[in-house]
Design a protein around this motif. Structure first.
Motif, mmCIF file in Angstrom:
data_model
loop_
_atom_site.group_PDB
_atom_site.id
_atom_site.type_symbol
_atom_site.label_atom_id
_atom_site.label_comp_id
_atom_site.label_asym_id
_atom_site.label_seq_id
_atom_site.Cartn_x
_atom_site.Cartn_y
_atom_site.Cartn_z
ATOM 1 N N ALA A 235 0.850 -1.200 0.000
ATOM 2 C CA ALA A 235 0.000 0.000 0.000
ATOM 3 C C ALA A 235 0.883 1.246 0.000
ATOM 4 C CB ALA A 235 -0.901 0.012 1.230
ATOM 5 N N GLU A 236 0.266 2.360 -0.408
ATOM 6 C CA GLU A 236 0.972 3.638 -0.364
ATOM 7 C C GLU A 236 1.258 4.007 1.091
ATOM 8 O OE1 GLU A 236 1.930 5.918 -2.921
ATOM 9 O OE2 GLU A 236 1.731 4.009 -3.982
ATOM 10 N N PRO A 237 2.368 4.725 1.369
ATOM 11 C CA PRO A 237 2.615 5.175 2.742
ATOM 12 C C PRO A 237 1.476 6.055 3.234
ATOM 13 C CG PRO A 237 4.501 5.637 1.318
ATOM 14 C CD PRO A 237 3.391 5.177 0.427
ATOM 15 N N THR A 238 1.176 5.915 4.508
ATOM 16 C CA THR A 238 0.111 6.701 5.123
ATOM 17 C C THR A 238 0.708 7.723 6.061
ATOM 18 O OG1 THR A 238 -1.404 4.832 5.053
ATOM 19 C CG2 THR A 238 -1.925 6.582 6.621
ATOM 20 N N ARG A 239 0.405 8.997 5.820
ATOM 21 C CA ARG A 239 0.873 10.057 6.714
ATOM 22 C C ARG A 239 -0.171 10.274 7.803
ATOM 23 N NH1 ARG A 239 4.451 14.688 4.033
ATOM 24 N NH2 ARG A 239 6.096 13.299 3.328
ATOM 25 N N ALA A 240 -0.006 9.558 8.922
ATOM 26 C CA ALA A 240 -0.968 9.680 10.013
ATOM 27 C C ALA A 240 -0.866 11.051 10.673
ATOM 28 C CB ALA A 240 -0.729 8.587 11.046
ATOM 29 N N VAL A 241 0.347 11.604 10.692
ATOM 30 C CA VAL A 241 0.565 12.982 11.137
ATOM 31 C C VAL A 241 1.217 13.694 9.950
ATOM 32 C CG1 VAL A 241 1.777 14.482 12.776
ATOM 33 C CG2 VAL A 241 0.816 12.305 13.554
ATOM 34 N N ALA A 242 0.570 14.746 9.451
ATOM 35 C CA ALA A 242 0.962 15.290 8.147
ATOM 36 C C ALA A 242 1.382 16.749 8.226
ATOM 37 C CB ALA A 242 -0.200 15.118 7.169
ATOM 38 N N GLY A 243 2.339 17.049 9.138
ATOM 39 C CA GLY A 243 2.836 18.421 9.218
ATOM 40 C C GLY A 243 2.204 19.174 10.381
ATOM 41 N N VAL A 244 2.498 18.726 11.596
ATOM 42 C CA VAL A 244 1.893 19.322 12.791
ATOM 43 C C VAL A 244 2.925 20.135 13.557
ATOM 44 C CG1 VAL A 244 1.057 18.747 15.114
ATOM 45 C CG2 VAL A 244 0.019 17.673 13.115
ATOM 46 N N SER A 245 2.539 21.335 13.963
ATOM 47 C CA SER A 245 3.343 22.158 14.868
ATOM 48 C C SER A 245 2.516 22.434 16.116
ATOM 49 C CB SER A 245 3.736 23.482 14.203
ATOM 50 O OG SER A 245 4.531 23.233 13.052
ATOM 51 N N LEU A 246 3.148 22.274 17.278
ATOM 52 C CA LEU A 246 2.423 22.404 18.539
ATOM 53 C C LEU A 246 3.426 22.650 19.660
ATOM 54 C CD1 LEU A 246 -0.501 21.925 19.795
ATOM 55 C CD2 LEU A 246 0.258 19.595 20.257
ATOM 56 N N THR B 41 -1.011 8.741 17.280
ATOM 57 C CA THR B 41 0.280 8.628 16.600
ATOM 58 C C THR B 41 1.183 9.782 17.005
ATOM 59 O OG1 THR B 41 -0.822 7.582 14.731
ATOM 60 C CG2 THR B 41 1.391 8.424 14.343
ATOM 61 N N LEU B 42 0.596 10.970 17.097
ATOM 62 C CA LEU B 42 1.364 12.135 17.538
ATOM 63 C C LEU B 42 1.894 11.911 18.960
ATOM 64 C CD1 LEU B 42 2.224 15.072 16.953
ATOM 65 C CD2 LEU B 42 0.067 15.801 17.961
ATOM 66 N N ALA B 43 1.042 11.378 19.834
ATOM 67 C CA ALA B 43 1.462 11.123 21.222
ATOM 68 C C ALA B 43 2.621 10.133 21.257
ATOM 69 C CB ALA B 43 0.284 10.572 22.024
ATOM 70 N N ARG B 44 2.533 9.088 20.454
ATOM 71 C CA ARG B 44 3.592 8.063 20.458
ATOM 72 C C ARG B 44 4.902 8.647 19.926
ATOM 73 N NH1 ARG B 44 2.324 2.954 21.383
ATOM 74 N NH2 ARG B 44 4.042 2.187 20.092
ATOM 75 N N ALA B 45 4.812 9.532 18.948
ATOM 76 C CA ALA B 45 6.035 10.158 18.438
ATOM 77 C C ALA B 45 6.663 11.051 19.505
ATOM 78 C CB ALA B 45 5.720 10.965 17.174
ATOM 79 N N VAL B 46 5.824 11.794 20.232
ATOM 80 C CA VAL B 46 6.332 12.674 21.296
ATOM 81 C C VAL B 46 7.053 11.850 22.368
ATOM 82 C CG1 VAL B 46 5.585 14.147 23.209
ATOM 83 C CG2 VAL B 46 4.669 14.522 20.923
ATOM 84 N N CYS B 47 6.521 10.675 22.656
ATOM 85 C CA CYS B 47 7.107 9.828 23.708
ATOM 86 C C CYS B 47 8.251 8.965 23.183
ATOM 87 C CB CYS B 47 6.034 8.947 24.321
ATOM 88 S SG CYS B 47 4.785 9.890 25.203
ATOM 89 N N GLY B 48 8.588 9.086 21.910
ATOM 90 C CA GLY B 48 9.697 8.316 21.374
ATOM 91 C C GLY B 48 9.345 6.881 21.064
ATOM 92 N N LEU B 49 8.051 6.568 20.968
ATOM 93 C CA LEU B 49 7.643 5.194 20.684
ATOM 94 C C LEU B 49 7.465 4.959 19.190
ATOM 95 C CD1 LEU B 49 5.014 4.837 23.566
ATOM 96 C CD2 LEU B 49 7.375 3.998 23.526
ATOM 97 N N THR B 50 7.373 6.043 18.433
ATOM 98 C CA THR B 50 7.242 5.969 16.974
ATOM 99 C C THR B 50 8.182 7.005 16.370
ATOM 100 O OG1 THR B 50 4.917 5.338 17.136
ATOM 101 C CG2 THR B 50 5.622 6.244 15.041
ATOM 102 N N PRO B 51 9.055 6.619 15.423
ATOM 103 C CA PRO B 51 9.962 7.615 14.850
ATOM 104 C C PRO B 51 9.238 8.577 13.921
ATOM 105 C CG PRO B 51 10.290 5.476 13.816
ATOM 106 C CD PRO B 51 9.285 5.267 14.907
ATOM 107 N N ALA B 52 9.765 9.789 13.864
ATOM 108 C CA ALA B 52 9.220 10.788 12.944
ATOM 109 C C ALA B 52 9.891 10.637 11.592
ATOM 110 C CB ALA B 52 9.463 12.179 13.501
ATOM 111 N N LYS B 53 9.149 10.937 10.524
ATOM 112 C CA LYS B 53 9.763 10.930 9.193
ATOM 113 C C LYS B 53 10.370 12.292 8.874
ATOM 114 C CE LYS B 53 8.690 10.224 4.286
ATOM 115 N NZ LYS B 53 10.105 10.218 4.005
ATOM 116 N N GLU B 54 9.660 13.333 9.220
ATOM 117 C CA GLU B 54 10.138 14.700 8.970
ATOM 118 C C GLU B 54 9.768 15.572 10.157
ATOM 119 O OE1 GLU B 54 8.346 16.157 5.382
ATOM 120 O OE2 GLU B 54 8.877 14.339 4.273
ATOM 121 N N GLY B 55 10.408 16.740 10.223
ATOM 122 C CA GLY B 55 10.096 17.707 11.266
ATOM 123 C C GLY B 55 10.928 17.483 12.507
#
Ligand code: SF4
Length: 327
Positions: free
Chosen positions: A35-46, A66-80
């Motif tokens: 499948a095509e990659p899915t951007r679950a978080v697509a350019g968030v600033s907070l 997904t944003l919460a998991r990225a903040v906690c280091g459980l999911t890597p970010a692709k960009e930003g």
């Protein structure tokens, strides 16, 4: 206290100059085979500041968790970037589980799955104390019993097992374990959605008061706007991987600008069983793997106009909608 009473809560200290958590243009992408990659978080600033409670709201599948998991280091970010206390946390450091990331503690949705049923709760809270000690903080003599008392349980509960407690009590234990690690930022990922109604506002207000008392920030993620209104200083509304509106909670509540925010508020059940306004949000959240062109909300937006299906609005002055920027 019911959800509709004015809360009596701990005052928030003046925000510091550097945000505790600073997220810029964050993209988190999933890959599924074939499948095509899915951007679950697509350019968030907070941003979240010390002593501040930020409520992140939106429907299921909008990317909040997904944003919460990225903040906690459980999911890597692709960009930003994700910066903590002014220091960027890179995806590489996320994979290495940088000790700095233990300053961010998460309280998960499921109080049954997040605690080990075979270990006494006092032992699990002691893990948090050891985490803080591993960063060179403490020991300051605080015991698991102290943390249990702070979350409204008794010191004697330390010797019991998680299954001996109700869902609300288990979530209090999870909060005690998180606090024991001396977090600078507490992240609650739908921490009340599995609880019964009577426990929901109690656990939410407890998280707020404990975070604020300890000078930590709280990112509280929920699809329940009533509870977010109760505890959050600022609110951020997320739709299909983007923040579409943000601002002080009282202002957003009194004057929602984005049509999606208006629809969410309109759908909140009232004590008499009715919504505030007739529900005006047709359809479901589209598949994030194939987001609509232009404004991602346009297929569901009752106020869409010429160009909304082509032009992608940016977040300007707290709202991402062409109604406020189109000439
Ligand atoms: Fe609706 Fe257009 Fe605003 Fe999007 S940009 S929310 S479609 S009015």
């Amino acid at each position: 206290m019911t959800l509709h009473q004015t809360p009596h809560l701990t005052p928030v200290p003046a925000p510091g100059p550097t945000p505790l958590l600073s997220i810029e243009d964050l993209v988190v992408q999933y890959r599924r085979p074939g499948a095509e990659p899915t951007r679950a978080v697509a350019g968030v600033s907070l941003e979240v500041r010390a002593g501040e409670v930020v409520g992140l709201v939106g429907e299921s599948g909008c990317g909040k968790s997904t944003l919460a998991r990225a903040v906690c280091g459980l999911t890597p970010a692709k960009e930003g970037t994700i910066a903590f206390d002014g220091t960027p946390v890179t995806p590489l450091r996320v994979r290495r589980r940088d000790p700095e990331l233990t300053r961010v503690q998460m309280v998960f949705q499921d109080p049954y799955g997040s605690l080990n049923p075979r270990r006494r709760v006092g032992t699990q809270i002691a893990d948090g104390i050891r985490t803080a000690a591993g960063r060179g903080e403490g020991p300051d003599g605080a015991t698991p019993e102290d943390f249990l008392t702070r979350v409204g349980l008794s010191a004697g509960d330390a010797g019991r097992y998680p299954q001996e407690f109700s869902g609300g009590q288990r979530q209090r234990i999870a909060i005690a374990r998180a606090l024991a690690a001396r977090p600078r930022l507490l992240v609650g990922d739908e921490p009340i959605s599995a609880l019964d109604a009577s426990a929901q506002s109690q656990v939410a207000t407890l998280m707020r008061s404990l975070a604020v008392e300890s000078g930590a920030g709280l990112l509280f993620i929920s699809h329940d706007l009533s509870v977010v209104r109760l505890i959050a200083d600022r609110i951020a509304v997320m739709y299909l991987g983007r923040i579409v509106e943000t601002g002080p909670t009282a202002e957003v509540w009194a004057n929602p600008r984005h049509p999606y925010t208006r629809a969410l508020l309109a759908a909140i059940p009232q004590p008499d069983g009715a919504g505030r306004l007739p529900a005006e949000l047709p359809g479901d959240v589209p598949d994030p793997a194939a987001p609509p062109s232009g404004c991602r909300f346009h297929p569901r937006c009752p106020l869409a106009f010429d160009g909304c299906d082509r032009e992608d609005p940016h977040l300007i002055a707290g709202v991402a909608c062409r109604l406020y920027t189109a000439a």
